[in-house]
Write an enzyme that holds these catalytic residues in place. Structure first.
Site, mmCIF file in Angstrom:
data_model
loop_
_atom_site.group_PDB
_atom_site.id
_atom_site.type_symbol
_atom_site.label_atom_id
_atom_site.label_comp_id
_atom_site.label_asym_id
_atom_site.label_seq_id
_atom_site.Cartn_x
_atom_site.Cartn_y
_atom_site.Cartn_z
ATOM 1 C CB SER A 49 -0.941 -0.058 1.213
ATOM 2 O OG SER A 49 -1.971 0.861 1.088
ATOM 3 C CG ASP A 95 -7.048 -3.317 -3.531
ATOM 4 O OD1 ASP A 95 -7.781 -2.740 -2.703
ATOM 5 O OD2 ASP A 95 -5.795 -3.283 -3.481
ATOM 6 C CG HIS A 137 -5.514 -2.554 0.168
ATOM 7 N ND1 HIS A 137 -5.033 -2.240 -1.089
ATOM 8 C CD2 HIS A 137 -4.854 -1.758 1.028
ATOM 9 C CE1 HIS A 137 -4.106 -1.291 -0.975
ATOM 10 N NE2 HIS A 137 -3.975 -0.993 0.290
#
Lengths: 268, 519
Positions: free
Chosen positions: A95, A217, A245
């Site tokens: 991320s 996602d 995610h």
């Protein structure tokens, strides 16, 4: 314990001629790698750490100016690499940390052999033709949601930790601290993360990259993975069949298989 | 006693919404409360919608970045506070607990939803209150920041101003030196015989400008901390007297009466004599400048308790109370435009304060108000080990009356000058003459109270001069003192016969002399 180690709660494990550095994403800490790292500890030296402001990091080191952009975190990462890595370095970020790693590879490309981007996004907000997945209002709503939830967490109303009898590998001390970050820092970090835009930096990172994209996602939609693949000069895009995610948590086997394939290629 | 309902009924009729989903959020089962709250029939939910689909975007993002990882590591989350969207797209504030269980056919999430409208409303109020407080704090912080920034800018501007003044005065001074030389040459070449008023005007203005530039330079030296004092023991009685002497012409030109009152010497301070004289002259010049013609200016040096105090009082235009605090600031004179008619840069008093402060002293201004005169008082610490002279006993010697005029007549000019200087130190207004004729010329204009006459004068002897003085209209009131090398009794008798009041033998015994002077 060195200053850098205390600041970033650096944990070392494994052994090998190269080093893998794992950096967690927004809202959590290094515990999120626990399903993935065992797959590498017999072949690599592994470094996991907490971003300053998260998990077991030194909260007093949180400087709103330094960490007002991801460059502050990238500088920390380079210090960690210098202090603890041996041999070539493979960076694995999730991320927001994928961008931290990317900025570090631009600053010091010679330090990195490869970068693995799990659920990356250089910009979360839609902008003209660019699909980031969110509008500015969506992000504001996220910040509001965090506000609402941190109000409870920051008080004694914090949820009691329930026992997890069917997951004996989880130690209580970990479950208690996991994802329970300082509310003020978490809010600032959320702002820095979700309002960031590093699209202009993407073409400047030449270190070989694996983009690990989930098939479904919400945080980083497929278009974002495609965008990155188009603009990262030396990148491979791999889509994992996964909802959510965090493929390294919900699909660790598939994730490590994709990483292994990439590394076999990159390390050749 | 009612019987407990069976498991299915317990699930279906629970007082909260209960749902069962797969790990990816797909709804597998929902109780009737869930269907009621969400506005869907069970068959519209089951297998068709995911819990994420019921979350607004912000909450969905939060769920993905936060709840999902917690569920995966911890197996449960509790008290997540979000809104759900019902079928009519209305928002329902709920509190969510989820617990994840491994079942035979995979992971299942058990959701329990509680309505939290009231709690949400209350928490929103709390949040709003906190936001208001934070905004107020932020506003204060940014105001403080702005103030700090402004302060820094002002300091920088002040520093630049000081640097500019230093450069300016230096640069202005450079052309003055060749102008002065050129003017001196012009005066030599063309200043004789012909009408040289232009050259004189030139000369005066150049002097004036040089003085202004020098002041500017010195004041900028002080503000930049670069002024060096040449310190040595300085006797203030003589210094103050000298300053009064230097200003005599200025005072005379404006028909001011200058009264001088000076403490017994020695009054010793550790200081720079040139700078201190400059300060006293500056105060006197100011007094002369800001007092209408024919005014009275008093210069006073006193000594008390380890401190020397010099004050200059005038009966001039005075100062408004508002100006008292700022009168020593640089350019303070520039503030009231009207006062600019007096000219000057408004740095004289800044210079005074700077110099006095460098000496460890202080200076302040007093005025009863505009038109009522002002008093400038400076205090300087006496030099280490120095004390004030004891106050004179009035019966024996008496304090020197201020401005008692004394005429000294002696053909030996050095002797006359030194005698005059000594008398000046005592605070007398002294003039000298080297011939009897000159003395007679000066008498009517000067009108001395005392005349010290040498006996051996070139044009007539002292006895003759005494007789002539006594013959003048004002001559009777003058105390005449003979000063002579001859101390025989017959010399004394001859002096008294000629009209002398007293007879002193050189070298003069000053204590004796002072006992002869009127009080």
């Amino acid at each position: 314990m060195s200053n850098v180690q205390r600041r970033n709660n650096v944990r070392l494990a494994g052994n090998g001629p190269a080093t893998m550095v794992f950096a967690h994403g927004f809202g959590c800490d290094q515990t999120m790698w626990r399903f993935l790292t065992p797959a590498y500890e017999d072949r690599f030296r592994t470094i996991a750490f907490d971003l300053v402001g998260s998990g077991g990091s030194d909260l007093s080191a949180y400087d709103r100016d330094k960490y007002g952009t991801l460059h502050g975190y990238a500088d920390d990462l380079l210090e960690i690499v210098d202090a603890f890595a041996t041999g070539p370095v493979i960076f694995v970020g999730h991320s927001v940390s994928t961008m931290i790693g990317m900025l570090a590879t631009i600053k010091a490309p010679e330090k990195f052999l490869a970068q693995v981007m799990v659920g990356p996004s250089p910009c979360y907000i839609n902008d003209g033709d660019y699909v980031g997945g969110f509008s500015r209002e969506d992000i504001d709503e996220l910040l509001e949601t965090m506000d609402a939830n941190y109000l409870g967490w920051s008080s004694s109303l914090a949820p009691a930790i329930m026992g997890v009898p069917d997951r004996p590998e989880l130690r209580a001390e970990l479950t208690e601290s996991f994802c329970r970050n300082d509310p003020e820092i978490a809010k600032h970090f959320a702002r820095v993360t979700f309002l960031s835009d590093y699209r202009a930096d993407v073409p400047r990172s030449t270190v070989p990259a694996l983009i690990l994209q989930c098939s479904d996602d919400l945080v980083a939609p497929r278009q974002v993975g495609d965008f990155l693949h188009r603009h990262l000069p030396n990148s491979v895009l791999h889509v994992i069949e996964n909802v959510g995610h965090c493929p390294h948590m919900s699909a660790p086997t598939e994730s490590s298989r994709a990483i292994d394939n990439f590394l076999a290629h990159a390390l050749r | 006693m009612p019987t407990a309902p069976s498991g299915d009924i317990l699930f279906d009729q629970a007082a909260c919404a209960l749902l069962l989903t797969a790990a990816d959020g797909v709804i597998l089962k929902a109780n009737s409360m869930a269907c009621t709250w969400l506005g869907y029939a069970e068959e519209e939910l089951v297998g068709k919608l995911r819990m994420q689909d019921l979350l607004p975007v912000g909450a969905r993002l939060f769920y993905h970045t936060h709840c999902q990882p917690i569920l995966q590591v911890q197996g449960s989350v509790a008290e997540i506070q979000v809104d759900l969207r019902n079928k009519r797209q209305e928002r329902i504030p709920v509190l969510i607990n989820i617990s994840r269980r491994q079942e035979a056919d995979g992971m299942l999430d058990h959701w329990a939803l509680f309505k939290a409208s009231d709690r949400r409303a209350y928490e929103r109020e709390l949040l709003a209150a906190r936001k208001t407080a934070e905004a107020a704090l932020d506003a204060r912080r940014s105001a403080e920041e702005a103030l700090k920034k402004l302060n820094a800018q002002l300091s920088a501007a002040d520093r630049r101003k000081d640097e500019f003044l230093a450069t300016l005065s230096h640069e202005l001074r450079n052309p003055l030196a060749p102008m002065r030389s050129a003017l001196d040459i012009l005066k030599l070449k063309f200043g004789q015989g012909t009408d040289n008023r232009l050259l004189q005007a030139f000369d005066r203005q150049l002097r004036h400008m040089t003085r202004l530039v020098d002041d500017l330079m010195e004041v900028s030296r002080i503000t930049q901390g670069r002024m060096q004092l040449q310190r040595a023991p300085v006797e203030l009685s003589a210094l103050v007297q000298g300053a009064a002497h230097d200003l005599a012409a200025t005072m005379e030109a404006a028909r001011h009466t200058l009264r001088v009152s000076i403490a017994e010497p020695p009054v010793i301070v550790d200081g720079d004599a040139t700078r201190l004289a400059q300060v006293v002259i500056n105060l006197l010049t100011n007094a002369a400048k800001y007092t209408p013609d024919g005014g009275t200016i008093e210069l006073c040096l006193s000594c008390d308790d380890g401190t020397a105090e010099i004050s200059v009082r005038d009966n001039g235009i005075g100062l408004p109370a508002s100006a008292l605090a700022t009168v020593f600031d640089m350019f303070s004179q520039l503030e009231p435009a009207l006062e600019r008619s007096k000219g000057g840069l408004g740095i004289g008093l800044a210079l005074v304060r700077g110099i006095v402060q460098l000496h460890g002293g202080s200076v302040h201004a007093d005025s009863p108000g505009p038109g009522l005169g002002s008093t400038f008082t400076m205090r300087l610490p006496l030099a280490a080990g120095s004390v004030c002279a004891p106050a004179p006993v009035p019966a024996s010697s008496g304090a020197a009356p201020s401005q008692l005029r004394v005429l000294v007549v002696d053909d030996n000019e050095d002797a006359g000058e030194t005698l005059a200087m000594t008398l000046e130190l005592y605070g007398f207004d002294v003039k000298t003459a080297s011939t009897a004729a000159r003395a007679l010329d000066m008498l009517p204009g000067f009108a001395p109270a005392v005349a010290l006459l040498d006996i051996g004068l070139p044009d007539m002897n002292g006895y003759e001069l005494a007789r002539r003085v006594r013959a003048l209209p004002l001559g009777a009131g003058i105390t005449l003192i003979a000063t002579t090398g001859w101390g025989q009794q017959k010399d004394r008798e001859r002096a008294f016969a000629a009209g002398f009041d007293h007879h002193l033998t050189k070298p003069i015994d000053f204590d004796l002399l002072r006992s002869y002077l009127p009080r």
